[in-house]
Design an enzyme around this catalytic site. Structure first.
Site, PDB file in Angstrom:
ATOM      1  N   SER A 106       6.814  -7.877   0.423  1.00  0.00           N
ATOM      2  CA  SER A 106       5.626  -7.029   0.291  1.00  0.00           C
ATOM      3  C   SER A 106       4.392  -7.827  -0.095  1.00  0.00           C
ATOM      4  CB  SER A 106       5.871  -5.947  -0.759  1.00  0.00           C
ATOM      5  OG  SER A 106       6.180  -6.526  -2.015  1.00  0.00           O
ATOM      6  N   HIS A 127       7.744  -4.971   6.602  1.00  0.00           N
ATOM      7  CA  HIS A 127       7.715  -4.413   5.257  1.00  0.00           C
ATOM      8  C   HIS A 127       7.933  -2.907   5.315  1.00  0.00           C
ATOM      9  CE1 HIS A 127       5.336  -2.960   1.573  1.00  0.00           C
ATOM     10  NE2 HIS A 127       6.556  -3.277   1.198  1.00  0.00           N
ATOM     11  N   GLU A 139       5.108  -2.040   7.950  1.00  0.00           N
ATOM     12  CA  GLU A 139       4.023  -2.995   8.190  1.00  0.00           C
ATOM     13  C   GLU A 139       4.599  -4.216   8.906  1.00  0.00           C
ATOM     14  OE1 GLU A 139       0.771  -2.814   4.742  1.00  0.00           O
ATOM     15  OE2 GLU A 139       2.768  -3.218   3.953  1.00  0.00           O
ATOM     16  N   ASN A 177       0.289  -3.278  -0.278  1.00  0.00           N
ATOM     17  CA  ASN A 177       0.259  -3.872  -1.611  1.00  0.00           C
ATOM     18  C   ASN A 177      -1.033  -4.607  -1.909  1.00  0.00           C
ATOM     19  OD1 ASN A 177       2.713  -3.282  -3.178  1.00  0.00           O
ATOM     20  ND2 ASN A 177       3.734  -4.075  -1.378  1.00  0.00           N
TER      21      ASN A 177
END
Length: 484
Positions: A106, A127, A139, A177
């Site tokens: 992440s 991700h 992602e 993130n």
């Protein structure tokens, strides 16, 4: 996370090998999968035959050599670059040449992870969002050497599993993130600075922004120890001070207060009981009100509480409370300050509003160090009885909501300039991955980039914090407003 990804793969029709070094971990994963599919059957989302067939496609192993014939391997190790590189290095000597390695990292660089793999062109970032078996978003990111064929094959796999991929660059934190880790740290720092209680932060964010889950609830859910690891992985790459782990977070982890997993975290469970009756109030209008643009009930003549709409504070010690509406300024601008000794029956308030959107149901009350309890209780009662969600915060720039969201909006606008992802994909990621009702780009644009400039610039002027320096697009919007 690995257990959830295994469920996604098996549910997508793929033979799935679940590897862990621990037999106990594999048993827990198997039990979780059985429970998940059992609930899916109960709710009519799949038949018992489908559930049984899906579980049959999941095979457990503690022997890395069993992965030799896999076409795709997805690692979900904790955020440690050396450990991830070591695993891929071992797998490179075990797996067939065509095998694609994917990382669920992440925060870490896909290019750096691929550097230890011996097959840089066949490493890709995937991700998943937590919990992977429920959240659809993935992602997808390429390392510098990731081939188009590898990326497209991994993309097709996610779609075959009925997941929804978005493409993002190989930059720290990707989209989710990169926005979330600093934001969560800001939340912890606000608590540490005495801005308000964790409970009031959650109420403010849920009521003002429509988030399904407050940030303190989320932090307790993922664990403060996890937030420490995220910060420790994220900060050295970005050198963004907002990504650095807040001291309060480290102290709580040291004290064993990790969140839900330890039974104690940021949230205490203490909340104020809502008032059932309110004192009489009198409304005085000085200027246009952002909180109540259509005005509000004028109340009674000579009420025990005076409400000044549009500013215009006038001291009156005969009242239980004198409320003054705030915009970008602090309450001290109206009342004056006395080096931490200030406080009286004056209470600031603002109804949170995103630009020219309709005002929200959130009222942020502002107290000074020695604001009387009676004044605060009266102010709270006036708005709670009228049906508003009420929170209380210290007289600090931005109050709760704007203090927390303006740096995130600046980040999102900057990421758009840098080409991290499209505006649509950034918003989709936040909506699908975090349950936001709207994404940061949509929200800040709808609220007005010039208004964002005003709010951010006011907070930066008061704090000197570079995180509030208005992003370029907001600066341009402000210049265009002045030229119009």
């Amino acid at each position: 996370m690995g257990a959830g990804i295994a469920i996604v793969a098996a549910r997508g029709g793929y033979e799935t090998l679940c590897f862990d070094m621990s037999d106990e971990a594999l048993k827990r994963q198997r039990g979780s999968a059985e429970k998940f599919f059992g609930k899916s059957v109960e709710k009519g989302r799949m038949s018992q035959d489908d559930a049984d067939a899906t579980l049959a496609r999941m095979t457990d192993t503690t022997d890395l050599n069993d992965l030799a014939e896999c076409d795709l391997i997805i690692e979900a190790i904790f955020e440690d670059l050396d450990v991830k590189k070591e695993l891929f290095g071992k797998l490179n000597g075990i797996c067939k040449d065509e095998t694609i390695f994917a990382s669920n990292t992440s925060t870490l660089s896909i290019t750096e992870i691929a550097g230890g793999s011996g097959r840089d062109d066949r490493v890709v970032g995937m991700h998943f969002c937590l919990p992977a078996q429920v959240m659809k978003l993935i992602e997808m990111s390429r390392g510098i050497n990731t081939s188009d064929e590898t990326f497209q094959t991994a993309w097709a796999w996610t779609e075959a599993c009925k997941q929804i991929p978005v493409e993002t660059q190989d930059k720290p934190g990707f989209i989710l993130n990169a926005l979330l880790v600093p934001f969560n740290n800001d939340v912890i720092r606000a608590i540490e600075a005495g801005l308000c209680t964790p409970e009031d932060i959650d109420i403010a964010i849920k009521s003002g922004l429509g988030y399904k889950m407050g940030p303190c609830t989320l932090l307790d859910l993922i664990g403060l120890d996890t937030q420490v690891r995220l910060g420790e992985a994220f900060y050295p790459i970005t050198l963004d001070k907002r990504a650095a782990v807040p001291p309060l977070c480290r102290r709580m982890v040291a004290a064993g207060k990790l969140g839900n997993k330890s039974g104690q975290g940021l949230l205490t469970g203490l909340t104020s009981e809502k008032a059932s009756e309110a004192p009489g109030f009198t409304v005085v209008s000085a200027n246009e009100s952002r909180s109540f643009p259509e005005g509000m009930d004028r109340g009674v003549a000579n009420g025990d509480v005076t409400i000044h709409l549009g500013g215009g504070y006038v001291e009156d010690t005969s009242k239980t409370a004198v409320l003054v509406e705030l915009d970008t300024e602090c309450l001290g601008v109206h009342t004056g300050e006395d080096m931490g000794r200030e406080g009286s029956n004056a209470v600031g308030f603002a109804r949170y509003r995103n630009g020219n959107d309709a005002p929200s149901n959130l009222i942020e009350l502002v107290r000074q160090p020695n604001t009387t309890p009676e004044a605060l209780a009266a102010a709270r009662a006036v708005f709670e009885v009228a049906g508003f969600d009420v929170v209380v915060c210290a007289d600090q720039p931005g109050r709760i909501v704007d203090r927390l969201v303006r740096p995130k909006y600046n980040d999102a606008l900057r990421f758009l300039d840098e080409g991290l992802a499209t505006a649509e994909d950034m918003d989709k990621t936040c909506c699908m991955g975090l349950g936001y009702p709207d994404g940061p780009i949509e929200r800040v644009t709808r609220g007005g980039l010039a208004r964002h400039y005003d709010m951010s610039a006011a907070i930066q002027a008061a704090t000197g914090d570079i995180a509030y320096h208005p992003a370029r697009r907001a600066y341009v919007a402000k210049q265009r407003e002045g030229a119009a």
